[in-house]
Design a protein around this motif. Sequence first.
Motif, PDB file in Angstrom:
ATOM      1  N   LYS A   1      28.471  40.062  37.583  1.00  0.00           N
ATOM      2  CA  LYS A   1      29.643  41.471  38.530  1.00  0.00           C
ATOM      3  C   LYS A   1      28.538  40.817  39.606  1.00  0.00           C
ATOM      4  O   LYS A   1      28.708  40.963  40.900  1.00  0.00           O
ATOM      5  CB  LYS A   1      30.419  42.463  38.286  1.00  0.00           C
TER       6      LYS A   1
ATOM      7  N   ALA B   1      27.513  37.931  41.750  1.00  0.00           N
ATOM      8  CA  ALA B   1      28.825  38.033  42.771  1.00  0.00           C
ATOM      9  C   ALA B   1      28.668  38.261  44.035  1.00  0.00           C
ATOM     10  O   ALA B   1      29.034  37.742  44.759  1.00  0.00           O
ATOM     11  CB  ALA B   1      30.158  37.808  41.437  1.00  0.00           C
TER      12      ALA B   1
ATOM     13  N   ILE C   1      30.116  35.169  45.714  1.00  0.00           N
ATOM     14  CA  ILE C   1      31.552  34.080  45.791  1.00  0.00           C
ATOM     15  C   ILE C   1      32.362  35.138  44.024  1.00  0.00           C
ATOM     16  O   ILE C   1      31.923  37.025  44.000  1.00  0.00           O
ATOM     17  CB  ILE C   1      30.875  32.773  45.179  1.00  0.00           C
ATOM     18  N   SER C   2      33.180  34.899  43.853  1.00  0.00           N
ATOM     19  CA  SER C   2      33.569  35.541  42.666  1.00  0.00           C
ATOM     20  C   SER C   2      33.007  35.210  41.105  1.00  0.00           C
ATOM     21  O   SER C   2      32.783  34.858  40.696  1.00  0.00           O
ATOM     22  CB  SER C   2      35.175  34.972  42.540  1.00  0.00           C
ATOM     23  N   TYR C   3      33.531  36.704  39.931  1.00  0.00           N
ATOM     24  CA  TYR C   3      32.909  36.574  38.797  1.00  0.00           C
ATOM     25  C   TYR C   3      33.441  34.885  38.414  1.00  0.00           C
ATOM     26  O   TYR C   3      32.471  34.396  37.951  1.00  0.00           O
ATOM     27  CB  TYR C   3      33.545  37.544  38.039  1.00  0.00           C
ATOM     28  N   ASN C   4      34.404  34.710  38.510  1.00  0.00           N
ATOM     29  CA  ASN C   4      34.486  32.952  37.895  1.00  0.00           C
ATOM     30  C   ASN C   4      33.599  32.310  38.039  1.00  0.00           C
ATOM     31  O   ASN C   4      33.081  31.239  37.244  1.00  0.00           O
ATOM     32  CB  ASN C   4      36.022  33.329  37.729  1.00  0.00           C
ATOM     33  N   THR C   5      33.516  31.763  39.392  1.00  0.00           N
ATOM     34  CA  THR C   5      32.819  30.774  39.844  1.00  0.00           C
ATOM     35  C   THR C   5      31.251  31.332  39.229  1.00  0.00           C
ATOM     36  O   THR C   5      30.579  30.104  39.109  1.00  0.00           O
ATOM     37  CB  THR C   5      32.601  30.844  41.410  1.00  0.00           C
TER      38      THR C   5
END
Length: 210
Positions: A168, A171, A176-180
């Motif tokens: 987290k 990110a 950028i996003s957590y998934n990225t």
Amino acid sequence: MTSRIIIFDDNQERLNSVAMLLNLSADFTCTGTFHNATNLVADITSSKPDLVLMDIDMPGLDGIEATKLVRKHFDALPVLIQTNFEEDERIFGSLRAGANGYLLKKTSPERFLESLREALEGGAPMTGSIAAKVLRHFSGETQAQKDYHLTEREKHILGFLVKGYSYKLIAAECGISYNTVNNHIRNIYDKLYVNSATEAVSLAIKQRLV
């Protein structure tokens, strides 16, 4: 679907509070609380957890020896050590035993739950002060650098992992996003030929990749 968590801790108050925190969260369910690890194999077999929270200081079988048993009988099952102690011997004893992470019991509830998510995704969450000790420990064990063909973004993210940042926080720092972040870290694992954040951090320090 919630992840199943079990807790080994000889402190009843701690058992109750952590179990309550897990059961109140949307992502987790506490499926077992145990005062000791005497019957660890049977307890894990019957409760079928996705992750084990292990107190390091228990009567009889301590958390380090219990973690070794988990690795022997349930190789892929994540184990997070919980402790009040920051001594080097306990930290590295736990990691050598196969623990996936090492958290101080004073860790905030938000960070604690985030650490469980990271461990379940293959990460190696550690309290910041613990991560710093691990970094210092490996700093003298460097080798000649090899080229693993990491991109600049991957090196940047690997650097945050070495510092003990959560997914987290990485990110947020990178915008950028957590998934990225998760995708980048999986690519890093593939390029370094490792299977966990602990291995990635160790190799990054030894090879001076960051």
